[in-house]
Motif scaffolding. Structure first.
Motif, PDB file in Angstrom:
ATOM      1  N   LYS A 125     -16.982  32.223  73.865  1.00 46.71           N
ATOM      2  CA  LYS A 125     -15.816  31.865  74.682  1.00 46.71           C
ATOM      3  C   LYS A 125     -16.059  30.553  75.413  1.00 46.71           C
ATOM      4  O   LYS A 125     -15.180  29.682  75.471  1.00 46.71           O
ATOM      5  CB  LYS A 125     -15.531  32.988  75.680  1.00 46.71           C
ATOM      6  N   ASP A 130     -11.326  30.694  70.832  1.00 42.73           N
ATOM      7  CA  ASP A 130     -10.220  31.497  71.351  1.00 42.73           C
ATOM      8  C   ASP A 130      -9.766  32.544  70.338  1.00 42.73           C
ATOM      9  O   ASP A 130      -8.841  33.308  70.580  1.00 42.73           O
ATOM     10  CB  ASP A 130      -9.046  30.622  71.778  1.00 42.73           C
ATOM     11  N   VAL A 157     -14.424  42.050  76.584  1.00 38.19           N
ATOM     12  CA  VAL A 157     -13.265  41.179  76.814  1.00 38.19           C
ATOM     13  C   VAL A 157     -12.351  41.710  77.924  1.00 38.19           C
ATOM     14  O   VAL A 157     -11.550  40.944  78.473  1.00 38.19           O
ATOM     15  CB  VAL A 157     -12.452  40.953  75.518  1.00 38.19           C
ATOM     16  N   GLN A 163      -8.714  36.112  77.573  1.00 35.16           N
ATOM     17  CA  GLN A 163      -9.320  36.827  76.453  1.00 35.16           C
ATOM     18  C   GLN A 163      -9.085  36.091  75.135  1.00 35.16           C
ATOM     19  O   GLN A 163      -7.996  35.570  74.891  1.00 35.16           O
ATOM     20  CB  GLN A 163      -8.731  38.229  76.327  1.00 35.16           C
ATOM     21  N   PRO A 164     -10.099  36.078  74.265  1.00 34.67           N
ATOM     22  CA  PRO A 164      -9.881  35.549  72.920  1.00 34.67           C
ATOM     23  C   PRO A 164      -9.125  36.579  72.087  1.00 34.67           C
ATOM     24  O   PRO A 164      -9.152  37.777  72.380  1.00 34.67           O
ATOM     25  CB  PRO A 164     -11.305  35.344  72.384  1.00 34.67           C
TER      26      PRO A 164
END
Length: 335
Positions: A125, A130, A157, A163-164
């Motif tokens: 991250k 992403d 996450v 958050q990705p």
């Protein structure tokens, strides 16, 4: 449009691929093994016994007896670069670097031990990823392996403000690329032997039998892998399950029992492989290649060959590259 001077840095967008495997202690010593076993055996996915019942057994009996024996086993397979599982998983990650383009970062982590899944996800991250593909290296899905690795990532996450996007690599127990990579590996190894095996034993890690009744697809997926592998090789294989622990009824037939029984049935020359493991580890190098050989030879077997896992071999890496490229579709052009 220029950013205000106090704006947080904006990194170039990247995609992450995180290879995950089970885990390993930091060293082949009792203290390290005890710390590892505490984390591993405290996972509710691994031991499905109520915590109030299990933790006194774990801390009062198992962690005072098993670490010494396990440390001795780890010492037999520990290499100059450390744990075989960690060394090989790292090599797989290295072999995949650049395979999907400069904007795709490939890394690796362990569910238990180091490097941890939270640590490596955070690093991805921070590097600008992403979108992240979680790739548990378990061909056959099991709640105690695939699910717990993904659980840890999902848990991580939840603590991130930004958050990705996440994807997970599905089980690949019947994928043609996986079956063909196993076939290539086995045929190459068999051709190099100075004997012709009477049988090929395909050993998978065991699970309590009740997990099948609870809906876990692991047993069925192992059986399908064995069937497809036998078809690819043009010969029958013997599917077994190893690593029993405790008093519960486990999936059968048991690998150690089978190895002890085969010579009495006239099968004195065998090759054995553990296709449920993506990388060689304690369960393959010590349990099968060392103790398995001893069991077979003591029972009257004359020739025994352990066939390594796919590891970072050319067929193994090519398979991983194909599986991962497929899962990255839509995030980036197909290579």
């Amino acid at each position: 449009m220029s950013l205000p001077p106090d704006h947080p840095p904006v990194r170039a967008r990247k995609i992450g691929v995180l290879l995950t495997n089970l885990g390993t202690p930091d060293g082949p010593d009792v203290k390290s093994v005890r710390r590892y076993l505490l984390e591993f055996l405290s996972d509710r996915r691994v031991v499905e016994i109520p915590t109030l019942l299990w933790q006194p057994i774990l801390r009062g009996i198992i962690l005072n007896t098993r670490p010494k024996k396990s440390a001795e086993a780890y010492a037999q397979v520990w290499g100059p670069d450390g744990s075989p599982l960690a060394t090989i998983t790292k090599a797989q990650s290295t072999a995949l670097q650049g395979a999907f383009g400069a904007d795709v970062v490939v890394d690796w982590a362990m569910r238990y031990g180091k490097p941890s899944i939270p640590d490596r996800l955070s690093a991805m991250k921070d590097a600008g990823c992403d979108r992240i593909l979680l790739a548990p290296l378990y061909p056959q899905y099991c709640g105690a392996t695939t699910a717990t690795a993904n659980d840890k990532a999902f848990e991580t996450v939840t603590r991130m403000r930004w958050q990705p996007a996440l994807r997970t690599l599905p089980p690949y127990h019947d994928d043609p690329a996986y079956i063909d990579a196993l076939r290539q590996s086995i045929e190459t190894r068999l051709a190099a032997l100075d004997f012709k095996p009477d049988a090929i034993v395909v050993s998978f890690h065991g699970m309590p039998a009740r997990t099948l009744m609870l809906g876990d697809p692991y047993h069925c997926q192992c059986q399908k892998t064995g069937r497809l592998l036998g078809e690819a090789l043009g010969r029958e294989v013997i599917v077994t399950f190893q690593s029993r622990f405790g008093r519960a009824i486990w999936l059968e037939p048991a690998t150690d029992d089978m190895l002890g029984a085969l010579p009495g049935k006239g099968i004195r020359k065998i090759a054995i492989i553990a296709p449920g493991f993506s990388a060689d580890c304690l369960e393959t190098l010590e349990e099968l290649a060392i103790r398995g050989r001893e069991t077979f030879e003591e029972a009257g077997g004359t020739d025994f060959a352990y066939i390594p896992c796919l590891n970072d071999s050319e067929p193994g890496v090519a398979m991983l590259r194909a599986l991962i490229a497929r899962e990255l579709e839509g995030w980036r052009p197909v290579a």
